[in-house]
Design a protein around this motif. Sequence first.
Motif, short mmCIF file in Angstrom:
data_model
loop_
_atom_site.label_atom_id
_atom_site.label_comp_id
_atom_site.label_asym_id
_atom_site.label_seq_id
_atom_site.Cartn_x
_atom_site.Cartn_y
_atom_site.Cartn_z
N PHE A 179 0.88 -1.24 -0.02
CA PHE A 179 -0.07 -0.15 -0.07
C PHE A 179 0.87 1.19 -0.06
N GLY A 180 2.02 1.22 0.99
CA GLY A 180 2.82 2.58 0.94
C GLY A 180 3.46 2.60 -0.30
N LYS A 181 3.83 1.30 -0.99
CA LYS A 181 4.79 1.82 -2.28
C LYS A 181 3.87 2.14 -3.23
N LYS A 182 2.52 1.73 -3.27
CA LYS A 182 1.66 2.32 -4.40
C LYS A 182 1.37 3.91 -4.03
N LEU A 183 1.35 4.55 -2.84
CA LEU A 183 1.16 5.61 -2.50
C LEU A 183 2.47 6.55 -3.00
N VAL A 199 -4.82 1.46 -5.57
CA VAL A 199 -3.83 1.74 -4.48
C VAL A 199 -4.02 0.71 -3.08
N LEU A 200 -5.03 -0.06 -3.14
CA LEU A 200 -5.15 -1.22 -2.03
C LEU A 200 -4.61 -2.49 -2.82
N GLY A 201 -4.17 -2.62 -3.96
CA GLY A 201 -3.82 -3.73 -4.32
C GLY A 201 -4.53 -4.93 -4.41
#
Length: 122
Positions: free
Chosen positions: A13-17, A71-73
């Motif tokens: 999640f953080g990587k997507k952000l 974002v949540l994958g």
Amino acid sequence: MPKRKTSSVDQNFGKKLVKYRKLCGFTQQQVADLLNLNRTTYTKYETGVSEPSFDILKKIVNMYGVDVNAVLGQESFEKNLSDFIMPMYNLTKSERELIGLYRILSPEEKEKLMEKIKKHEI
């Protein structure tokens, strides 16, 4: 107090952000300012130390112009940024900031703003 161990879900999640923030050319401080958060709070979202509330998550995905699933994958689904001709990351810094602010407004606030713009009151 020791840092909470992050799960792979938190890290993804953080990587997507981080990915979307960088695509849009924002710093963590700029995103935090747009969301009316402290920068350290937003940083914790990107590092997986904490998760945003649902309301903040909605603002984040609206600002970046992506689907919440991207974002949540939860799915491999990812829609393009809202404007296919000129995506958010091709805009100038001030244009990105303006669009980011617009995207986190409520529908009523958007309508009022558009009325003012059309009347040249701004």
